[in-house]
Scaffold this active site. Structure first.
Site, short mmCIF file in Angstrom:
data_model
loop_
_atom_site.label_atom_id
_atom_site.label_comp_id
_atom_site.label_asym_id
_atom_site.label_seq_id
_atom_site.Cartn_x
_atom_site.Cartn_y
_atom_site.Cartn_z
N HIS A 17 1.78 3.83 1.01
CA HIS A 17 2.41 2.50 1.08
C HIS A 17 1.43 1.35 0.91
O HIS A 17 1.85 0.21 0.67
CB HIS A 17 3.12 2.32 2.42
CG HIS A 17 4.28 3.24 2.63
ND1 HIS A 17 5.31 3.35 1.72
CD2 HIS A 17 4.57 4.11 3.63
CE1 HIS A 17 6.19 4.24 2.17
NE2 HIS A 17 5.76 4.71 3.33
N ASP A 69 7.20 12.75 -0.02
CA ASP A 69 7.36 12.13 1.30
C ASP A 69 8.79 11.57 1.40
O ASP A 69 9.37 11.22 0.39
CB ASP A 69 6.33 11.00 1.42
CG ASP A 69 6.19 10.42 2.81
OD1 ASP A 69 5.19 10.75 3.47
OD2 ASP A 69 7.05 9.62 3.23
ZN LIG Z 1 6.88 8.83 4.93
#
Ligand SMILES: [Zn+2]
Ligand SMILES: [Zn+2]
Lengths: 386, 220
Positions: free
Chosen positions: A134, A171
């Site tokens: 991220h 993910d």
């Molecule tokens: Zn994650």
């Protein structure tokens, strides 16, 4: 058994964590490593310690002012107001002591794993501390400070001009940071399969996000319905990834193996089991041998049931990376040691028992909606890949 | 930030009443637009859409089509009663006008001058900004009673959890037969579990995320 596999790890990597009750607890890495050892999967293997990433490494994908602020934050030298501009010092990304040093070592680990594989010293390599997908150019996000995969890809591109890299992210959260870093780059294919961003963080990752300018067609997203279970997850994966990788023709595959799509994970609403965490690495491994001489680097990622899910998922990952069979039962000594600390009962098998995860009531609708997503992906995005 | 002037397109392509249907349609196709304001002596006198022009000419493949396209003038087919917007109108007012009158575009007029044009896709872009969908965040749907201070209570709970709010939208009368409102809040966090727990503890039902696959309000 073919070529050599390397486990990149150093205890210094376990300093990456935010302390207290924060869900990103570095014990997850410790337990995974000890489980690999307890299962006998480290016999004949040792851990290779990485060097920290340099400022130059980090500056391939981050701004210098951001790096300087992270450096100061970890030594108590920056006011909170300055740090908050970079989303450091928030609930998600609190300041911790020497955070730059810890984060730079994670980036160094993924860079090292990529160099070993691209340089031919290893066929496959794993660094479970990596996968901080991220992190943005000048912003910490979702527990991620520096984007290790982004920096490693950028470095590979510099060191091997013309290289084509496929980044595969399973993910439960969209791999937004890596996607945006290479959004107009046709030499980097980013593929992310995740829970739909309609509700889940970070909110992006729709099928229509497919790259920009010269990179159109090289950002692939497969958003799944909340409560997707194993069969539908695997169906979506099989219907999209192999074909995309075959069309792209990578020189190296870098996989992000976050395991927060598991039914027990507290932060997401996907409902898979360890079956997915054996299937995904096994298939990426096969595809790496089929398409790019086996060059495969795997990193960790999310996963917040640190007791029951993360250690087993990443032990299964290492078993695949190192061409070993995953034993069926969990080692007694490991269970005894961690069972004392765990707030939940620990499973005594390495694989989930399917009967414990029956189909949810709305399984047929979830499956149907996911099929529509796949159809849209095949119609609108896949044809853009030459 | 949420006024018509912030979302409108300023470079407006226009035609005159004397422009032929063929010319106007070509312009629409080449510039990928659907609406053209019609100007006469610098003043807007009408609006023409590609749909109006198609409807008034023989269908594709008809032998008379080309001749008709060259003969028909924009002035013959344009709409003369036009809804317009002011650059300082709130974007939601323009959206409501477009929605209620079922129109796809509003010319933006300041005094006598045409200064811009606002289409449904510009309104959509404003909506994306409004809901903060371009910022990383988690989305919660929360029910709360329609009385003074209840949204402030919700915001206070979020504040106490140390979480930043990216955006808030609230729809009145959307819950429990109209007695409650639903707020959609985007939170700048990957981990909204603490906020969800506190909200529910304080009696604000969280409609999404549900704790189970069969939970309330689950629209997928
Ligand atoms: Zn994650
Ligand atoms: Zn192999």
């Amino acid at each position: 058994m073919s070529g050599r596999s390397v486990f990149v790890h150093d205890p210094g990597l376990e300093a990456y964590g935010f302390g207290g009750e924060h869900p990103f607890n570095p014990l997850r890495v410790r337990m995974a490593i000890e489980l690999c050892e307890g299962l006998g999967l480290m016999e004949g293997y040792s851990f290779l310690a990485p060097k920290p990433a340099t400022d130059d490494d980090l500056m391939t994908v981050h701004s210098l002012s951001y790096i300087r602020s992270v450096q100061k934050a970890g030594h108590d030298e920056a006011p909170l107001s300055e740090l908050l501009q970079y989303c450091i010092g928030t609930q998600d990304n609190p300041v911790f002591s020497k955070m730059h040093e810890a984060c730079a070592l994670v980036v160094g680990g993924t860079i090292e794993a990529c160099r070993l594989v691209m340089g031919g010293e290893a066929e496959h390599a794993l660094c479970v501390s990596g996968g901080l997908h991220h992190a943005l150019r000048s912003k910490a996000s979702g527990f991620c400070v520096y984007n290790d995969a982004g920096a490693a890809i950028a470095r590979l591109k510099e060191e091997h001009p013309g290289i084509r890299i496929a980044y595969v992210d399973t993910d439960a959260h969209h791999g937004d940071g890596v996607q945006w870093m290479f959004y107009d780059d046709p030499d980097v294919l980013t593929f992310s399969m995740h829970e739909s961003g309609r509700y889940l963080f970070p909110g992006t990752g729709g099928v229509e996000e497919k790259g920009r300018n010269g990179g159109v067609g090289y950002s692939l997203n497969v958003p799944l319905q909340p409560f997707t279970q194993d069969a539908s997850f695997i169906e979506c994966f099989e219907e999209t990834l192999p074909e995309a990788l075959r069309r792209f023709g990578p020189d190296l595959i870098l996989s992000q193996n976050g395991c927060d799509a598991h039914a027990l994970d507290p932060l997401t609403h996907l409902s898979t089991t360890t079956r997915v965490y054996e299937h995904v690495p096994r298939r990426i491994h096969e595809l790496a041998h089929e398409l790019c001489g086996g060059r495969w680097v795997a990193v960790g990622g999310g996963g917040y049931d640190i007791w029951r899910v993360v250690p087993r998922a990443w032990a299964a990952l290492w078993a695949t990376v190192s061409h070993q069979e995953l034993p069926e039962t969990m080692p007694g000594a490991w269970l005894a040691k961690w069972g004392r600390q765990s707030p939940v009962a620990l499973p005594d098998l390495t694989r989930d028992i399917a009967a414990n995860y029956p189909p949810i009531g709305r399984a047929a609708q979830v499956e149907e909606r996911n099929r529509k997503t796949i159809a849209e992906f095949k119609r609108k995005v896949l044809p853009l890949l030459a | 930030m949420l006024l018509v002037r912030d979302s409108m397109v300023r470079e407006v392509l226009t035609v005159s009443p004397e422009t032929t249907a063929a010319e106007a349609l070509t312009l629409c196709r080449e510039k990928r637009i659907r609406h053209l304001p019609v100007l006469e002596g610098g003043r807007m006198v009408g609006l023409i859409s590609d749909r109006d022009l198609r409807a008034s000419t023989p269908a594709l493949g008809d032998a008379n089509r080309a001749a008709a396209l060259d003969k028909i003038r924009v002035g013959d087919e344009m709409a003369r009663e036009i809804s317009t917007a002011d650059p300082d109108d709130p974007i939601e007012q323009a959206a409501m006008a477009m929605h209620e009158r079922k129109i796809g575009c509003l010319p933006v007029v300041e005094g006598e001058d045409l200064v811009g044009i606002l289409t449904t896709s510009d309104v959509m872009a404003a909506l994306v900004r409004l809901v903060g969908a371009h910022e990383p965040g988690s989305r919660l749907e929360i029910a709360f009673p329609d009385r003074p201070g209840s949204l402030a209570d919700v915001a206070g709970i979020v504040r106490d959890q140390g979480v930043n709010i990216v955006s808030v939208l609230s729809a009145p009368g959307e819950y429990d037969g109209g007695s409650g409102s639903v707020a959609v809040i985007r939170l700048a966090t990957i981990n909204p579990t603490g906020v969800v727990r506190s909200l529910e503890g304080a009696g604000f039902p969280v409609l999404w995320p549900p704790s189970t696959p069969g939970g309330p309000g689950q629209g997928l």
